[in-house]
Design a protein around this motif. Structure first.
Motif, short mmCIF file in Angstrom:
data_model
loop_
_atom_site.label_atom_id
_atom_site.label_comp_id
_atom_site.label_asym_id
_atom_site.label_seq_id
_atom_site.Cartn_x
_atom_site.Cartn_y
_atom_site.Cartn_z
N SER A 46 8.97 -51.12 5.34
CA SER A 46 8.41 -49.91 5.94
C SER A 46 6.91 -49.82 5.68
CB SER A 46 9.10 -48.66 5.37
OG SER A 46 10.47 -48.66 5.69
N SER A 51 5.85 -45.02 7.71
CA SER A 51 7.27 -45.17 7.38
C SER A 51 7.93 -46.10 8.41
CB SER A 51 7.94 -43.80 7.32
OG SER A 51 9.26 -43.91 6.87
N ASP A 52 9.11 -45.72 8.92
CA ASP A 52 9.82 -46.59 9.85
C ASP A 52 9.40 -46.39 11.30
OD1 ASP A 52 11.41 -47.96 8.01
OD2 ASP A 52 12.87 -46.34 7.93
#
Length: 243
Positions: A46, A51-52
């Motif tokens: 990530s 983040s993702d």
């Protein structure tokens, strides 16, 4: 220098080559896209800031890169068509236009989804986004021009001219983040001396970029072969293939 290309000026030889390339390239493209996407979406680490949500990059970036690359290829084919007056180059422009439009639409669509969590909005009239939208209209315009004339050769010539003129938009898209204040991030993978992306994230992205290139070539070959059969339907070699 280009004598090896001369035999492929014959429609039947061009058709055979396009058909052969399509059969070889589309499985490689699908395998590459499956590998790169699975690696990037499931196993890449990530991002510490995004983040993702950064994982949409594995679809967005290849589509955006080849939306420009396909248009440049189309423009070069348009120049060759006007200079050498070869029907095959005109058909290659027609073959590439819808494919490029789809790549551009995917880039715009995924860019909006990526932009929402990063910028807080689905769309801004940012320099890069606006010029990419213009690129989509250019693709649609080139395709439409082919069919807006009763004289197909006149339509092909008009489409080739638009393809050539539209090439000026490609460097605008590429350098827009440097020329104007932009929300869009700058280059990440083209700084080969020190790419600003971790290798664990970079490799699956490169696989998808290369696989999208193979997919573009394969689809172009398929559409080119189809258009060639339609335009040469009165020839004996086409009759033999259809039978």
């Amino acid at each position: 220098m280009f004598k090896w290309l001369h035999p492929y000026a014959k429609p039947e030889r061009a058709y055979a080559l396009a058909n052969r390339l399509y059969l070889w390239l589309w499985p490689l493209a699908l395998i590459g896209l499956f590998t790169g996407s699975l690696w990037g979406l499931m196993f890449a680490p990530s991002d510490y800031q995004q983040s993702d949500s950064f994982r949409i990059m594995y679809i967005h970036v290849p589509a955006a890169i080849w939306s420009m690359g396909i248009y440049m290829s189309m423009g070069i084919a348009g120049i060759c068509a006007l200079v050498w007056q070869m029907r095959s180059f005109e058909l290659s422009v027609l073959a590439m236009a819808p494919i490029g439009a789809v790549f551009t639409a995917i880039a715009l669509f995924t860019g909006s989804f990526w932009g929402k969590p990063m910028w807080g909005t689905w769309w801004v009239w940012d320099a890069r986004l606006t010029s990419e939208l213009i690129l989509l209209f250019l693709y649609l315009g080139v395709f439409a021009l082919f069919y807006s004339f009763d004289d197909k050769r006149a339509g092909a010539k008009a489409a080739c001219i638009l393809a050539i003129i539209g090439m000026i938009n490609v460097p605008i898209i590429h350098y827009s983040v440097e020329w104007w204040n932009s929300l869009h991030q700058g280059a990440s993978i083209t700084k080969f001396d020190k790419p600003s992306i971790a290798k664990e994230m970079l490799w699956p992205l490169l696989i998808n970029i290369f696989s999208c290139l193979l997919l573009f070539i394969a689809l172009t070959c398929y559409r080119f072969a189809t258009e060639l059969l339609a335009s040469e339907s009165h020839r004996k070699w086409v009759t033999k293939i259809i039978q």
